[in-house]
Design an enzyme around this catalytic site. Structure first.
Site, short mmCIF file in Angstrom:
data_model
loop_
_atom_site.label_atom_id
_atom_site.label_comp_id
_atom_site.label_asym_id
_atom_site.label_seq_id
_atom_site.Cartn_x
_atom_site.Cartn_y
_atom_site.Cartn_z
N CYS A 196 -1.96 8.94 2.61
CA CYS A 196 -1.85 8.45 1.23
C CYS A 196 -3.14 8.66 0.46
O CYS A 196 -3.12 8.89 -0.75
CB CYS A 196 -1.44 6.98 1.23
SG CYS A 196 -2.57 5.91 2.14
N GLU B 280 0.89 -1.17 0.00
CA GLU B 280 0.00 0.00 0.00
C GLU B 280 0.92 1.20 0.00
O GLU B 280 1.51 1.54 1.02
CB GLU B 280 -0.93 -0.04 1.23
CG GLU B 280 -2.13 0.90 1.10
CD GLU B 280 -1.81 2.31 1.57
OE1 GLU B 280 -1.53 3.16 0.68
OE2 GLU B 280 -1.84 2.56 2.76
#
Length: 450
Positions: free
Chosen positions: A261, A227
């Site tokens: 993010c 990720e």
């Protein structure tokens, strides 16, 4: 030895010593030995420990939140919310893990065919500093429930949070070796991946770190879940309700001082409402209170380190030198960077083509939705996109055109225990959370009987 420094006031917090390679190997061996007992427990037996963990989490919420705020500068109310979200994840898997991991039959030409889900062994987690508890929980909890044991290399600047997490599992009564904090440096990670007792690795972090970990895992034919970064677009259509959109847009960009993010990092606004959006958005941003992150009314704290604030400053300044205009913000004071809004941005500027990990946002205009899609996709990342519109049905017909792991309509992109989470392109591969996440680190075993 390395020191932890409070990014708000530069105060010394603690000093830590990395494990030697031999100490790390010993921890992994403990996890490996514990795995053979842990895997024999039923899912319900493992979930009993998760119930205890949720109690420990609630009991220690205040101290966990304060550690987070002191070590990486997250406003205290957001640190508390992060700890509480970890409890929600526990609730989700308490309710659903048994169903997710249940064996199921398949009709074939044999007398019996079925599929089981078996744990792999010791899983390495390489975790970031921006959500020091949530990121770990969404990796570790499903992996442990599935029957694996985990070792976690946490970010060095939140080493205290890493130790607190291990203490939570001890307090919850988990057997030795099920969850261990692996206090190692980044340079030691490859050796850990090479250890034959490590069966897979999950990393949340930068592109560079992801490429390094994925490469090391691939050389040893080990599974990896990555990720990585994101540069999410937030698209505001002409028919969007700005009164509803503006508060969500502010949170989507400025939450955690922009260090997420999945933050909305590029705003794309229809030309006919562009000026109105800029006026209302900047007005709302001005209302945000910057200051001591331990104060409950603080919205914007320092960035996690001074060098991170300097990076944002460089990206903004270079974009301004290329022609961008600062509407508000643009100034840095040590680790603090002002919430910043930029206009006149082009696709070749750093604030558009790079991930900006801080409270700065470029706002571009578009004339057609096809143009907005092209701008949204004009990035190497593919984590998520938000679209604000009054015509949901029309947008639903175009969801397939977005090169993203997630599309959120009239909402900010967020992680939810019930929804698969992950990206495409340079945002990584594999999925966390939901049923997908708990099955990332299991052997999906086929059984066929003639």
């Amino acid at each position: 030895m390395f020191s932890i420094i409070n990014p708000f006031n530069s105060a010394f917090l603690a000093e830590h010593q990395y494990f030697t390679d031999q100490q790390a190997e010993a921890k992994i061996a403990i996890a490996h030995n514990s795995f053979f007992k842990w895997r024999l427990n039923s899912v319900d037996e493992r979930l009993n420990f998760i119930k205890n963990l949720k109690f420990s989490l609630k009991k220690n919420k205040k101290s966990l939140a304060e550690y987070c705020t002191n070590e990486m500068g997250k406003p205290i109310k957001q640190s508390i919310a992060e700890v509480e979200k970890c409890g929600l994840l526990c609730d989700f898997y308490l309710d659903n893990a048994g169903t997710f991991l249940k064996s199921y039959k398949i009709t074939t030409d044999g007398s019996e065919s079925y599929v089981t889900h078996e744990p792999l062994g010791v899983i390495l987690g390489v975790m970031p500093w921006n959500f020091p508890y949530w990121q770990v929980f969404r990796f570790a909890i499903p992996a442990i429930i599935a029957g694996n044991t985990v070792v976690v290399k946490h970010a060095s600047n939140v080493a205290g949070c890493g130790k607190m997490l291990e203490e939570l599992f001890i307090d919850a009564g988990f057997p030795e070796g099920i969850y261990q904090n692996l206090l190692i440096s980044g340079s030691q990670v490859e050796a850990v991946i090479n250890n034959p007792l490590i069966k897979a690795v999950s990393l949340t972090g930068s592109e560079k770190a992801g490429a390094s970990v994925a490469s090391a895992a691939a050389k040893k034919i080990k599974k990896a879940v990555l990720e990585l970064g994101g540069s999410n677009a937030l698209i505001v259509c002409e028919d969007a309700d700005l009164n509803d959109t503006i508060p969500i847009a502010v949170k989507a960009r400025m939450q955690n001082t922009g260090q997420s993010c999945i933050a909305a990092k590029r705003f794309l606004v229809h030309n006919n409402i562009y000026n109105e959006f800029i006026e209302k958005f900047t007005s709302a941003v001005k209302e945000l209170k910057s200051g001591n992150p331990m104060n409950e009314d603080t919205d914007i704290g320092p960035l996690a380190r001074k060098d991170l604030a300097e990076d944002v400053e460089k990206q903004v300044n270079k974009s301004v030198a290329m022609g961008a205009k600062i509407v508000i913000g643009g100034k840095r004071n040590e680790a603090f960077y002002e919430p910043t809004v930029l206009t006149g941005v082009t696709k070749d500027m750093p604030v558009f083509k790079e991930e900006v990990f801080g409270p700065a946002v470029p706002v571009l205009s578009f004339n057609t939705f096809d143009e907005a899609i092209q701008l949204s996709n004009a990035t190497g990342f593919g984590l998520g996109v938000s679209v604000f519109t009054g015509n949901i049905n029309d947008i639903k017909q175009k969801i397939h055109l977005f090169e993203e792991g997630a599309v959120f309509i009239n909402a900010m992109v967020k992680s939810d225990p019930a929804l698969p989470f992950g990206g495409v392109k340079h945002s990584g591969f594999g999925r966390e959370l939901a049923e997908n996440g708990i099955k990332e680190f299991v052997n999906v075993k086929t059984v066929y009987i003639k």
